[in-house]
Write an enzyme that holds these catalytic residues in place. Structure first.
Site, PDB file in Angstrom:
ATOM      1  CE  LYS A 293     -47.456  20.957  90.519  1.00 20.43           C
ATOM      2  NZ  LYS A 293     -46.619  22.117  90.581  1.00 20.43           N
ATOM      3  CD  GLU A 379     -42.589  36.890  91.117  1.00 19.06           C
ATOM      4  OE1 GLU A 379     -42.630  37.107  92.653  1.00 19.06           O
ATOM      5  OE2 GLU A 379     -43.041  35.823  90.703  1.00 19.06           O
ATOM      6  NE  ARG A 407     -46.395  39.265  94.824  1.00 23.79           N
ATOM      7  CZ  ARG A 407     -47.146  38.260  95.400  1.00 23.79           C
ATOM      8  NH1 ARG A 407     -46.508  37.167  95.653  1.00 23.79           N
ATOM      9  NH2 ARG A 407     -48.490  37.998  95.343  1.00 23.79           N
TER      10      ARG A 407
HETATM   11  C1  LIG Z   1     -46.017  35.865  92.490  1.00 21.49           C
HETATM   12  C2  LIG Z   1     -46.204  34.711  91.446  1.00 21.49           C
HETATM   13  N1  LIG Z   1     -45.063  34.249  90.668  1.00 21.49           N
HETATM   14  C3  LIG Z   1     -44.946  33.243  89.999  1.00 21.49           C
HETATM   15  C4  LIG Z   1     -46.294  32.312  89.753  1.00 21.49           C
HETATM   16  C5  LIG Z   1     -46.165  31.313  88.868  1.00 21.49           C
HETATM   17  N2  LIG Z   1     -46.557  30.240  89.522  1.00 21.49           N
HETATM   18  C6  LIG Z   1     -47.882  29.565  89.549  1.00 21.49           C
HETATM   19  S1  LIG Z   1     -48.030  28.261  90.512  1.00 21.49           S
HETATM   20  C7  LIG Z   1     -46.311  28.316  90.801  1.00 21.49           C
HETATM   21  C8  LIG Z   1     -45.656  27.227  91.531  1.00 21.49           C
HETATM   22  C9  LIG Z   1     -46.445  27.057  92.959  1.00 21.49           C
HETATM   23  O1  LIG Z   1     -45.733  25.939  93.658  1.00 21.49           O
HETATM   24  P1  LIG Z   1     -46.221  25.476  94.815  1.00 21.49           P
HETATM   25  O2  LIG Z   1     -46.620  26.766  95.767  1.00 21.49           O
HETATM   26  O3  LIG Z   1     -45.353  24.585  95.608  1.00 21.49           O
HETATM   27  O4  LIG Z   1     -47.732  24.825  94.490  1.00 21.49           O
HETATM   28  P2  LIG Z   1     -47.791  23.423  93.669  1.00 21.49           P
HETATM   29  O5  LIG Z   1     -48.154  23.759  92.269  1.00 21.49           O
HETATM   30  O6  LIG Z   1     -46.293  22.606  93.872  1.00 21.49           O
HETATM   31  O7  LIG Z   1     -48.902  22.810  94.322  1.00 21.49           O
HETATM   32  C10 LIG Z   1     -45.748  29.260  90.253  1.00 21.49           C
HETATM   33  C11 LIG Z   1     -44.146  29.637  90.331  1.00 21.49           C
HETATM   34  C12 LIG Z   1     -47.430  32.977  90.546  1.00 21.49           C
HETATM   35  N3  LIG Z   1     -48.714  32.335  90.467  1.00 21.49           N
HETATM   36  N4  LIG Z   1     -47.352  33.949  91.336  1.00 21.49           N
END
Ligand SMILES: Cc1ncc(C[n+]2csc(CCOP(=O)(O)OP(=O)(O)O)c2C)c(N)n1
Length: 646
Positions: A293, A379, A407
């Site tokens: 990242k 969630e 959700r």
């Molecule tokens: C249902 C839901 N809960 C929380 C979030 C907030 N959120 C956005 S990106 C993220 C992290 C995603 O991590 P990952 O899939 O590993 O992607 P990366 O950012 O590391 O590329 C979160 C928790 C979301 N978008 N959707």
């Protein structure tokens, strides 16, 4: 030319790309150079607009490789969450609009079907991509009509998003259906915060068992043997894949062919493997790609969250330009208030779904690590887990953004409300949130909670009120209770030394006036006060009340307001069906309208409002001070005169 243009690095290859089809003419070497240019362009454009940075930088090579190998928009490239889609947007004809990112009338920070044919499926909430890709694969095979045609379906999903139930539900289904589709697991060992849970440990073990360096060397070795033409190369790449695949992975048990892990920043490896799987896959295929990242931009790589999201910043120093704040954020106020209660009551526990900092639980996690649970992006589980803890005699605070609580709704109804369990819901980002747009708006929680029997639903009008609501929730053991508060800073009010539990179902009078009463639920109260000031110049003094509770309603206060005024206006930062609807139901049930009360309810309009500043979004919603003023004039029948005067 502006200084900015002259000093911007040259991007000769990127300049030739208007659409992914233009990439088909580039050699592999040129694709690598294109990736470097794309990385620079992504950094430059996010530095000017702010937005999601780290995730996009991590998938620059992957984005180029996917568009080089697959044939979008016929092939459906589906980004999970899609906060990492900025490089994809640059390559798919939106480069010149990147400066409008996340602004009013500009590009969305996420993929959006209405924005581009290259965004086959919109997202912003996580873990939907595999289900959507499977849907496209089935639609293709059953002859569905799609404007862009039908080809392959490719889901790119992060290791954080992969931990959610939906992703597994989709894999379970995809494995059984056996249709050709691709899941690219983008494993950067990061979510927003460090990823948590058994899946994360499992993924780490997968590549710990297959030393990455050796694989990389093997892959490179194999590729260096590739002679043109490609057919021959593919055969060798296939041999290479055999060496890569780790037999017996969880994914294989679910019916996917697994390939990996591969270096997501090594264009040669990516191209070779994607070309091979593209050529050979007959069923569901999972490609495990390791990325970093924030890759290639030191301030993002070095940040705790990999530069997940940022304000505008200086490229050289990485310093973000954030306006100074005058008041604490609601999130921080909640976090501190919770810790105060947790210090006195060791039954208090807290749950976050992958957002410890976003929900203000960082402090709680620091002080009381064994009583703070980050469950990952889950969630639904967060809600039922909290319900279990409540049933087991603890006092759980489940801290979620309004939009993500959606959700977990069945869990709220079935596991919490029906069993009347005292789960405390701390609902952050209530109301319109700004740059993240419609997908993140917290518009529905009042409506979907206040209709549940036995639920207490509160909204804080300011940060001091929030402190009292945390105290109220902490003290409330008789069933579920929720309190909502918006994104951003408070009003700058004097803070109480400690929170005092509010009487359940009692509102408060703010100002006594005449003729019209405005009954506010939540932080529109500030706008109501400003409207009242403007109205006083016209000799109109509205009564103002803060409802505090949408459930149970303060019946006595509301009926008295109705009795003492010619008109009553409710206002809330939520969609129709919420507070105002409950008030109107009460008034009609009590026969108040039979006696001629004039009633208006100000709620979010029945549209999804695109991203803009929160103030601009509320202007679209018609819920600022001037619209409140206009509403008062209209209900009192003086609007036309005012219009003529103006
Ligand atoms: C249902 C839901 N809960 C929380 C979030 C907030 N959120 C956005 S990106 C993220 C992290 C995603 O991590 P990952 O899939 O590993 O992607 P990366 O950012 O590391 O590329 C979160 C928790 C979301 N978008 N959707």
């Amino acid at each position: 030319m502006t200084t900015e243009q002259t000093s911007a690095p040259k991007t000769p290859l990127l300049d030739r790309i208007d659409a992914p089809a233009d990439m088909k003419r580039l050699s592999d070497r040129e694709l690598s150079v294109l990736a470097d240019e794309l990385r620079g362009e992504t950094i430059r454009s996010v530095s000017q607009t702010g937005g999601h940075l780290g995730a996009g930088l991590g998938v620059v090579e992957l984005t180029v490789a996917l568009h080089a190998v697959f044939d979008a928009p016929r092939d459906k490239i589906i980004w999970d969450v899609s906060h990492q889609s900025y490089p994809h947007k640059i390559l798919t004809g939106r480069r010149d609009r990147m400066k409008t990112m996340r602004q009013k009338d500009g590009l969305s920070g996420f993929t959006k079907r209405s924005e581009s044919p290259y965004d086959p499926f919109g997202a912003a909430h996580s873990s939907t991509s595999i289900s959507a890709a499977l849907g496209f694969a089935v639609a293709r095979d059953l002859g569905g009509a799609c404007d862009t045609g039908h080809g392959d379906a490719v889901a790119i999903i992060g290791d954080g998003a992969m931990s959610a139930g939906m992703a597994f539900e989709a894999m379970n289904n995809a494995g059984a259906l056996g249709k050709r589709m691709f899941v690219i697991l983008n494993d950067n060992e990061m979510s927003i915060a460090p990823p948590v849970g058994a899946l994360s440990s499992y993924l780490s073990r997968l590549y710990a068992e297959q030393p990455f360096q050796e694989l990389k060397a093997a892959a490179k070795g194999a590729i260096s043997l590739l002679p043109p033409p490609l057919q021959e190369g593919a055969r060798r790449a296939r041999d290479m894949l055999k060496g890569l695949a780790v037999g017996g992975t969880l994914f294989e048990e679910l019916g996917f062919s697994y390939v990996g892990p591969i270096d997501g920043h090594d264009m040669e490896q990516l191209l070779a493997i994607l070309r091979t799987v593209h050529q050979r896959a007959t069923g569901p295929m999972l490609v495990h790609v390791l990325t970093k990242k924030g890759k290639g931009y030191a301030p993002a790589e070095g940040a705790n969250d990999g530069g997940h999201a940022t304000a505008k910043f200086d490229i050289v120093t990485g310093k973000q330009s954030k306006p100074p704040s005058n008041a604490p954020s609601y999130t921080a106020v909640f976090g501190r208030a919770l810790v105060d209660h947790a210090a006195k009551d060791d039954r208090i526990v807290a749950v976050t779904a992958a957002m410890p900092d976003g929900t203000g639980l960082g402090l709680m996690a620091e002080r009381y690590p064994s009583r703070t649970f980050d469950v990952g992006i889950a969630e639904q589980h967060a809600v039922t887990f909290a319900a279990g803890m409540a049933a087991g005699g603890l006092r759980p605070f489940c801290a979620l953004y309004s939009t993500f609580l959606q959700r977990g709704y069945d869990q709220v109804v079935h596991d919490v409300a029906i069993q009347r369990l005292p789960v405390r819901f701390a609902i952050d980002r209530a109301g319109l949130v700004g740059a993240d747009g419609a997908t993140h708006a917290g518009s529905y929680d009042i409506a979907f909670l206040a209709n549940l029997p036995g639920f207490v639903v509160m909204a804080a009008a300011d940060e001091a009120e929030l402190v009292h609501m945390v105290a109220t929730a902490a003290a409330h053991d008789d069933g579920p209770i929720a309190f909502r508060y918006p994104r951003g800073e408070g009003e700058g009010v004097t803070m109480p030394e400690r929170g005092v539990p509010l009487e359940i179902g009692k509102g408060r009078m703010i100002a006594q006036g005449a003729r019209v009463a405005i009954l506010s639920f939540g932080t529109r109260l500030g706008e109501v006060r400003r409207a009242a000031e403007a109205l006083s110049a016209r000799g109109i003094t509205p009564t103002i009340a803060d409802a505090r509770f949408a459930k149970p309603l303060d019946r006595d206060m509301i009926l008295k307001l109705a009795e003492d005024h010619e008109a009553l206006i409710t206002i809330e930062e939520g969609a129709v069906g919420g507070f105002g609807s409950h008030v109107v139901q009460l008034l009609s049930d009590e026969g108040v309208f039979d006696h001629g009360l004039k009633f208006r309810s100000m709620v979010l309009p029945d549209i999804f409002i695109d991203q803009a500043s929160p103030a601009d979004m509320y202007a679209v919603a018609g819920m600022g001070a001037s619209e409140i003023e206009a509403k008062v004039l209209e209900v009192l029948g003086v609007a036309q005169i005012a219009g003529k005067r103006a």
